[in-house]
Design a protein around this motif. Structure first.
Motif, short mmCIF file in Angstrom:
data_model
loop_
_atom_site.label_atom_id
_atom_site.label_comp_id
_atom_site.label_asym_id
_atom_site.label_seq_id
_atom_site.Cartn_x
_atom_site.Cartn_y
_atom_site.Cartn_z
N MET A 164 0.84 -1.18 0.00
CA MET A 164 0.00 0.00 0.00
C MET A 164 0.89 1.24 0.00
O MET A 164 1.80 1.34 0.81
CB MET A 164 -0.90 0.01 1.23
N SER A 165 0.58 2.12 -0.87
CA SER A 165 1.36 3.35 -0.93
C SER A 165 0.78 4.39 0.02
O SER A 165 -0.39 4.34 0.38
CB SER A 165 1.37 3.89 -2.36
N THR A 166 1.63 5.30 0.41
CA THR A 166 1.17 6.38 1.29
C THR A 166 1.33 7.69 0.54
O THR A 166 2.09 7.81 -0.41
CB THR A 166 1.99 6.43 2.59
N ARG A 167 0.61 8.67 0.97
CA ARG A 167 0.69 9.99 0.37
C ARG A 167 0.74 11.01 1.50
O ARG A 167 0.35 10.73 2.63
CB ARG A 167 -0.49 10.25 -0.54
N ALA A 168 1.22 12.19 1.17
CA ALA A 168 1.31 13.24 2.18
C ALA A 168 -0.07 13.80 2.49
O ALA A 168 -0.92 13.91 1.60
CB ALA A 168 2.23 14.36 1.69
N ILE A 169 -0.30 14.13 3.74
CA ILE A 169 -1.56 14.74 4.14
C ILE A 169 -1.53 16.21 3.74
O ILE A 169 -0.61 16.94 4.08
CB ILE A 169 -1.76 14.64 5.67
N SER A 170 -2.53 16.61 3.00
CA SER A 170 -2.66 18.00 2.64
C SER A 170 -3.55 18.66 3.68
O SER A 170 -4.74 18.35 3.78
CB SER A 170 -3.27 18.14 1.24
N LEU A 171 -2.98 19.54 4.47
CA LEU A 171 -3.76 20.22 5.51
C LEU A 171 -4.82 21.12 4.91
O LEU A 171 -5.82 21.43 5.55
CB LEU A 171 -2.84 21.00 6.43
N ARG A 172 -4.63 21.50 3.66
CA ARG A 172 -5.62 22.34 2.98
C ARG A 172 -6.90 21.55 2.71
O ARG A 172 -7.99 22.08 2.78
CB ARG A 172 -5.03 22.86 1.68
N ASP A 173 -6.75 20.26 2.41
CA ASP A 173 -7.90 19.43 2.08
C ASP A 173 -8.55 18.78 3.30
O ASP A 173 -9.59 18.15 3.17
CB ASP A 173 -7.49 18.33 1.10
N PHE A 174 -7.94 18.90 4.44
CA PHE A 174 -8.48 18.29 5.66
C PHE A 174 -9.73 19.04 6.10
O PHE A 174 -9.79 20.26 6.03
CB PHE A 174 -7.43 18.31 6.77
N ASP A 175 -10.73 18.31 6.53
CA ASP A 175 -11.99 18.91 6.95
C ASP A 175 -11.88 19.34 8.42
O ASP A 175 -12.21 18.59 9.34
CB ASP A 175 -13.14 17.92 6.77
N TRP A 176 -11.38 20.55 8.63
CA TRP A 176 -11.14 21.04 9.99
C TRP A 176 -12.44 21.28 10.74
O TRP A 176 -12.48 21.13 11.96
CB TRP A 176 -10.30 22.31 9.94
N LEU A 177 -13.49 21.66 10.05
CA LEU A 177 -14.78 21.89 10.70
C LEU A 177 -15.30 20.59 11.31
O LEU A 177 -15.71 20.56 12.47
CB LEU A 177 -15.80 22.47 9.72
N ALA A 193 -7.76 9.93 22.38
CA ALA A 193 -6.43 10.19 21.83
C ALA A 193 -6.00 9.06 20.89
O ALA A 193 -5.44 9.31 19.81
CB ALA A 193 -5.42 10.36 22.96
N LEU A 194 -6.27 7.82 21.28
CA LEU A 194 -5.93 6.68 20.43
C LEU A 194 -6.73 6.73 19.13
O LEU A 194 -6.17 6.50 18.04
CB LEU A 194 -6.20 5.37 21.17
N GLY A 195 -8.00 7.06 19.20
CA GLY A 195 -8.84 7.14 18.02
C GLY A 195 -8.39 8.22 17.06
O GLY A 195 -8.36 8.02 15.84
N VAL A 196 -8.02 9.39 17.59
CA VAL A 196 -7.55 10.48 16.73
C VAL A 196 -6.22 10.09 16.08
O VAL A 196 -6.00 10.37 14.89
CB VAL A 196 -7.43 11.79 17.55
N THR A 197 -5.36 9.42 16.83
CA THR A 197 -4.07 8.97 16.27
C THR A 197 -4.29 7.97 15.14
O THR A 197 -3.68 8.08 14.07
CB THR A 197 -3.21 8.34 17.37
N VAL A 198 -5.17 7.00 15.36
CA VAL A 198 -5.47 6.02 14.32
C VAL A 198 -6.10 6.71 13.11
O VAL A 198 -5.80 6.36 11.96
CB VAL A 198 -6.38 4.90 14.86
N MET A 199 -6.96 7.70 13.34
CA MET A 199 -7.58 8.43 12.24
C MET A 199 -6.52 9.08 11.35
O MET A 199 -6.57 8.98 10.13
CB MET A 199 -8.53 9.50 12.76
N PHE A 200 -5.54 9.74 11.97
CA PHE A 200 -4.50 10.40 11.19
C PHE A 200 -3.61 9.38 10.48
O PHE A 200 -3.13 9.63 9.38
CB PHE A 200 -3.67 11.34 12.05
N CYS A 201 -3.39 8.21 11.08
CA CYS A 201 -2.60 7.16 10.42
C CYS A 201 -3.35 6.61 9.21
O CYS A 201 -2.75 6.40 8.14
CB CYS A 201 -2.29 6.03 11.40
N ILE A 202 -4.64 6.38 9.34
CA ILE A 202 -5.43 5.85 8.24
C ILE A 202 -5.55 6.87 7.12
O ILE A 202 -5.62 6.51 5.93
CB ILE A 202 -6.81 5.38 8.74
#
Length: 92
Positions: A1-14, A51-60
């Motif tokens: 599985m390839s990974t890609r960089a997280i674009s903070l611009r595309d992240f749904d901050w709301l 905290a664990l859930g948010v960490t897993v969310m960012f990893c996924i």
């Protein structure tokens, strides 16, 4: 599985802010409900799971979901097998 960089611009901050607000309200309710009871401190477990859930969310989020399309039929069959096994265990 390839990974890609997280674009903070595309992240749904709301949505992330709403998630944290609802989770914080839930933790505060647990804290206020269990204060001065034998269950005092139960809110700390909820904070750890949040905290664990948010960490897993960012990893996924780093996984390119397009690479999972090759495995879709196998994941579908595995899901059906799991549901079938749960159907049989619920009869016991």
């Amino acid at each position: 599985m390839s990974t890609r960089a997280i674009s903070l611009r595309d992240f749904d901050w709301l949505m992330f802010g709403i998630l944290l607000a609802i989770s914080t309200m839930g933790i505060l309710q647990i804290y206020s409900t269990t204060a001065n009871t034998p269950f005092a401190g139960a809110h700390q477990k909820q904070i750890v799971w949040l905290a664990l859930g948010v960490t897993v969310m960012f990893c996924i989020m780093r996984v390119n979901y397009h690479s999972l399309l090759n495995y879709a039929p196998w994941m579908y069959l595995a899901t059906l097998a799991f549901l079938r096994s749960e159907e049989h265990t619920s009869e016991l």
